[in-house]
Design a protein around this motif. Structure first.
Motif, PDB file in Angstrom:
ATOM      1  N   HIS A 136       0.731  -1.095  -6.114  1.00  0.00           N
ATOM      2  CA  HIS A 136      -0.714  -0.983  -5.897  1.00  0.00           C
ATOM      3  C   HIS A 136      -1.530  -1.969  -6.738  1.00  0.00           C
ATOM      4  N   PRO A 137      -1.182  -2.198  -8.014  1.00  0.00           N
ATOM      5  CA  PRO A 137      -1.960  -3.191  -8.774  1.00  0.00           C
ATOM      6  C   PRO A 137      -1.893  -4.590  -8.168  1.00  0.00           C
ATOM      7  N   LEU A 138      -0.711  -4.975  -7.678  1.00  0.00           N
ATOM      8  CA  LEU A 138      -0.576  -6.274  -7.026  1.00  0.00           C
ATOM      9  C   LEU A 138      -1.408  -6.310  -5.755  1.00  0.00           C
ATOM     10  N   TYR A 193       0.819  -1.201   0.000  1.00  0.00           N
ATOM     11  CA  TYR A 193       0.000   0.000   0.000  1.00  0.00           C
ATOM     12  C   TYR A 193       0.859   1.260   0.000  1.00  0.00           C
ATOM     13  N   LYS A 195       3.852   2.831  -4.543  1.00  0.00           N
ATOM     14  CA  LYS A 195       2.825   3.078  -5.560  1.00  0.00           C
ATOM     15  C   LYS A 195       2.817   2.029  -6.662  1.00  0.00           C
ATOM     16  N   TRP A 196       3.992   1.611  -7.142  1.00  0.00           N
ATOM     17  CA  TRP A 196       4.008   0.688  -8.273  1.00  0.00           C
ATOM     18  C   TRP A 196       3.551  -0.722  -7.890  1.00  0.00           C
ATOM     19  N   TRP A 199      -4.123  -4.638  -5.165  1.00  0.00           N
ATOM     20  CA  TRP A 199      -5.542  -4.699  -5.543  1.00  0.00           C
ATOM     21  C   TRP A 199      -5.976  -6.136  -5.788  1.00  0.00           C
ATOM     22  N   VAL A 200      -5.135  -6.907  -6.468  1.00  0.00           N
ATOM     23  CA  VAL A 200      -5.465  -8.304  -6.768  1.00  0.00           C
ATOM     24  C   VAL A 200      -5.416  -9.156  -5.502  1.00  0.00           C
TER      25      VAL A 200
END
Length: 293
Positions: A180-182, A174, A177-178, A184-185
């Motif tokens: 964040h997609p991981l 969290y 920033k880079w 989210w999943v």
């Protein structure tokens, strides 16, 4: 073999908690330690072996020709069967355990005022004996899912121990920033410290606590599917039950062996003749206990 792997995973997470010095903040009582230690030993030495032995014998009597009948199914099919038969049913068992009828058998899990791998199996003795997922798993092992179950249970134990751990392994996801997609999943797939700590929160009033949801064990996906998910990427400041702060904690053997032992506390759900509820069904049980007495 399962128990050896379980101990290895526990040792790994314990080393993380000790190495990070998070264990210094637990302030566990002697009753906390006794409840956690005896419940862990009871589960691995009695409850699970007993359930698997009984289901094996019953299956031999009821369907003697079906031993190993499903063993040739693809591994992904066997894994899917376990996810539904064990993990989804445990989601519902956990959810039902937050109703007034079943709450006394699960209450002990929420009386810890700290998060740690040591509370993972902190429950009433009869909570696991009655857990549908364990009985279903026993049947599935008889049908030939034993080897896949061993891999499945290692993955599951790693996730649920990590979700209870004092070391919040998801925090960097969290913050960076880079990643964040991981994040989210992952947070929509498996239980994480952020989502599971919210379930243990002392209060729902902080916008983080979610006592009425986040029931998932391995898969948090069940909460997404069945509408009980809350994702904040934050952690509650305090966990536990406010009733214990007001009236004092229950004795370890009462929490573990209710209804064989019952509470002598002024206000308690661990007395069969009382109708007090601490579970968030008709009203939020985490409001001040004095207003519910």
């Amino acid at each position: 073999m399962q128990n050896i792997v379980l101990v290895a995973i526990i040792v790994f997470f314990a080393a993380l908690e000790i190495g990070s010095r998070r264990h210094k903040s637990f302030h566990a009582t002697a009753d906390d330690t006794k409840l956690e230690a005896f419940m862990f030993l009871a589960l691995i030495a009695f409850s699970q072996p007993f359930i698997f032995a009984v289901t094996g014998k019953v299956c031999e009597l009821v369907m003697p020709g079906q031993r190993g009948a499903w063993a040739e199914l693809p591994w992904w099919a066997l894994a899917a069967i376990l996810l539904v038969g064990d993990d989804m049913t445990q989601y519902w068992w956990h959810r039902v355990s937050h109703t007034p009828l079943m709450w006394p058998l699960h209450r002990a899990h929420h009386t810890a005022h700290y998060m740690s791998i040591r509370i993972t199996y902190r429950n009433n003795f009869f909570y696991y004996l009655m857990m549908p997922g364990l009985w279903i798993s026993g049947v599935l092992i008889y049908l030939g899912l034993g080897s896949v179950y061993l891999v499945y249970i290692v993955v599951k134990l790693t996730v649920i121990l990590g979700a209870h751990s004092a070391v919040r392994w998801d925090e960097p996801l969290y913050r960076i920033k880079w990643l964040h997609p991981l994040a989210w999943v992952l947070e929509r797939t498996v239980s994480t410290p952020a989502t599971h700590w919210a379930h243990h929160a002392l209060t729902n009033d902080d916008g983080i606590g979610h006592y009425k949801g986040n029931f998932g064990n391995l898969l948090f996906l069940w909460d997404i599917v069945f509408g009980t998910a809350k994702i904040t990427r934050r952690y509650p400041a305090h966990v536990g039950l406010e009733d214990d702060l007001v009236y004092g904690k229950e004795r370890w053997f009462v929490e573990m062996f209710y209804p064989l032992f019952q509470s002598r506390r002024e206000q308690s759900t661990l007395v069969r003749s009382r109708t007090i509820t601490e579970t968030p069904i008709d009203a939020d049980p985490l409001q001040p206990a004095s207003s519910r007495a």
